[in-house]
Design an enzyme around this catalytic site. Structure first.
Site, PDB file in Angstrom:
ATOM      1  N   HIS A  53     -30.977  -5.925  39.264  1.00 43.67           N
ATOM      2  CA  HIS A  53     -31.928  -5.499  40.305  1.00 43.67           C
ATOM      3  C   HIS A  53     -32.674  -6.685  40.922  1.00 43.67           C
ATOM      4  O   HIS A  53     -33.870  -6.613  41.201  1.00 43.67           O
ATOM      5  CB  HIS A  53     -32.930  -4.483  39.749  1.00 43.67           C
ATOM      6  N   ASN A 125     -33.395   5.455  39.146  1.00 46.02           N
ATOM      7  CA  ASN A 125     -32.411   5.075  40.156  1.00 46.02           C
ATOM      8  C   ASN A 125     -32.389   6.106  41.275  1.00 46.02           C
ATOM      9  O   ASN A 125     -33.104   7.109  41.228  1.00 46.02           O
ATOM     10  CB  ASN A 125     -31.016   4.963  39.533  1.00 46.02           C
ATOM     11  N   TYR A 335     -37.207  -3.919  29.009  1.00 46.13           N
ATOM     12  CA  TYR A 335     -37.855  -4.205  30.290  1.00 46.13           C
ATOM     13  C   TYR A 335     -39.080  -5.087  30.113  1.00 46.13           C
ATOM     14  O   TYR A 335     -39.237  -6.098  30.803  1.00 46.13           O
ATOM     15  CB  TYR A 335     -38.216  -2.901  31.006  1.00 46.13           C
TER      16      TYR A 335
END
Length: 476
Positions: A53, A125, A335
């Site tokens: 991303h 998403n 993350y």
């Protein structure tokens, strides 16, 4: 009013045009700190780009709750009448920074809600499912989307080799290769939390939940040829469209909706409701309207506010929690860890990431520690110096756990990777099916025939017409 330049230490600068030297032909002098500072800062103007991303666009907005769902959750951000400021970042998965926006790819849909109970991050998403359901395979999958270590080129062979060996990818592959694989703009696509999360009400009852954001601009997509034409003229097409729409006051909106499943319904479901490759049928778990999201302000500085924005599903608030979704469980760690590496240990102190509430932790030192802690006698816990302490009212109800720890086989034959894809295929009209076949055929150019045949065997299990349509498009 005249503003005088300074160094980062606030020292006034008298000359920013000429380096300090020993005469017109002499060498430069080390004492010219401003020269050294400018060159050193330029060398450090980039942080490592996101591994996944990397190429994205973002904006600020508001989440407004218009319907009462207090029977499912006590989260203040989800109570009727609440308005919460938010930040969104939408991105392609595979492309590096500077890659073209209009590529066939999944779009990341990351939201940060600055709630009165701390930040709530929803990182999903533009598709309700994903390619895999076991996080052990995530690095392998991402390697197939990046560059071949020898040629430094994208590899269709690697991509289809992995997919053809991973039948659980069929659902996402079919969506990606369908007419929805290239959104016309970021405003013309849906967003999904994708994972199964949980909501907890004031009675400590837990409900499983899917989060949906349905575009109010209408779904609009591009064919491969249309996208090629856009890319030839504008590689930043998505960024430009979102920025200019907001600048002129055409604020994009999404309907915020949820699906709910009780714990008992989850136990009785014919499919695994915590499997990221599966959707929840709307007929059995209907959509519930919750509110509306609007994007209405562009960032003032892209790097500071979008490139340094850090989203993580580890950030939840009372009344919103996780599930046993294996991919979600891994993302809770990975993350936040990516942000610590990429931006710095205290990345959540940056203005764009900092919550709008008081923060009390015992995290110590490290890079980017730029606050000024007070009451430094309480630098550990427990302590007798009135430092922050736990509050039992925020303990969640027991989390449902099934069985002991073991390595489950995510490829086991008993798992159904096909029926939901068959249902999706049957929803497509003739034109959509033709686009699907042609898109797959284009994406398979140069792929070895044994890999193509392996993938065709998977399409055959979905529907005979699926396999035959791709075969025809490939001229096999």
């Amino acid at each position: 009013m005249k503003i005088t330049m300074t160094t980062t230490a606030g020292n006034k600068i008298g000359d920013n045009q000429n380096s300090l030297s020993a005469g017109s032909r002499g060498p430069l002098l080390m004492q010219d700190y401003q020269l050294i500072e400018k060159l050193a800062h330029q060398n450090r103007e980039r942080v490592p780009e996101r591994v996944v991303h990397a190429n994205g666009s973002g904006a600020y907005g508001t989440l407004k709750i218009t319907n009462d769902i207090s029977q499912y959750t006590k989260a203040k951000v989800l109570q009727k009448g609440e308005e919460t400021p938010l930040l969104i970042r939408i991105s392609t998965v595979a492309g590096e920074r500077g890659a073209a926006d209009a590529e066939r790819d999944v779009r990341g849909f990351a939201l940060k809600f600055y709630t009165t109970e701390g930040n709530w991050d929803l990182v999903g998403n533009n598709t309700p499912v994903f390619f895999i359901k076991d996080p052990l395979k995530f690095p392998d999958f991402i390697h197939t989307q990046k560059r071949h270590p020898k040629s430094n080129l994208r590899s269709a062979t690697a991509m289809w080799d992995f997919w053809s060996l991973s039948p659980e990818s069929l659902h996402q592959v079919t969506i990606l290769m369908s007419d929805r694989g290239i959104p016309k703009s970021l405003r013309n696509m849906n967003g999904y939390g994708s994972h199964t999360y949980s909501l907890i009400n004031d009675k400590d009852e837990r409900f499983w939940v899917k989060f949906h954001f349905k575009t109010k601009q209408g779904i609009a997509c591009m064919t491969n040829k249309e996208a090629e034409s856009v890319i030839a003229k504008d590689r930043e097409s998505s960024q430009r469209d979102l920025f200019e729409s907001i600048e002129k006051g055409d604020f994009p909106k999404w309907s915020f909706e949820i699906q709910i499943m009780t714990e008992q319904e989850a136990k009785e479901a014919s499919f695994n409701p915590f499997d990221l490759t599966k959707v929840w049928p709307h007929s059995k778990y209907p959509m519930i309207k919750v509110g509306e999201m609007e994007l209405n302000r562009n960032p003032e500085h892209y790097f500071a506010e979008i490139e340094q924005a850090a989203f993580s599903p580890s950030n939840v608030v009372p009344g919103i929690s996780w599930s046993s979704d294996k991919m979600l469980q891994a993302r809770i760690f990975s993350y936040a860890d990516a942000h610590r590496y990429r931006i710095g240990t205290h990345y959540e102190m940056l203005p764009v990431n900092r919550p709008r509430v008081e923060v009390n932790t015992y995290h110590a030192d490290g890079s980017m520690r730029f606050d000024e802690p007070k009451g430094t006698d309480a630098f550990y816990e427990p302590n007798n110096f009135n430092g922050p302490i736990e509050d039992k009212q925020y303990v969640e109800p027991p989390f449902p756990v099934n069985g002991d720890g073991y390595r489950y086989n995510h490829l086991e034959d008993s798992d159904d990777h096909y029926s939901q894809v068959t249902a999706l295929f049957n929803l497509m009209d003739a034109s959509q099916k033709e686009q699907l076949f042609n898109n797959i055929a284009e994406a398979m150019q140069g792929v070895p025939v044994e890999i193509i045949n392996r993938q065709l065997a998977l399409f055959e299990k979905v529907h005979e017409d699926y396999a035959q349509g791709v075969k025809k498009a490939l001229n096999l």
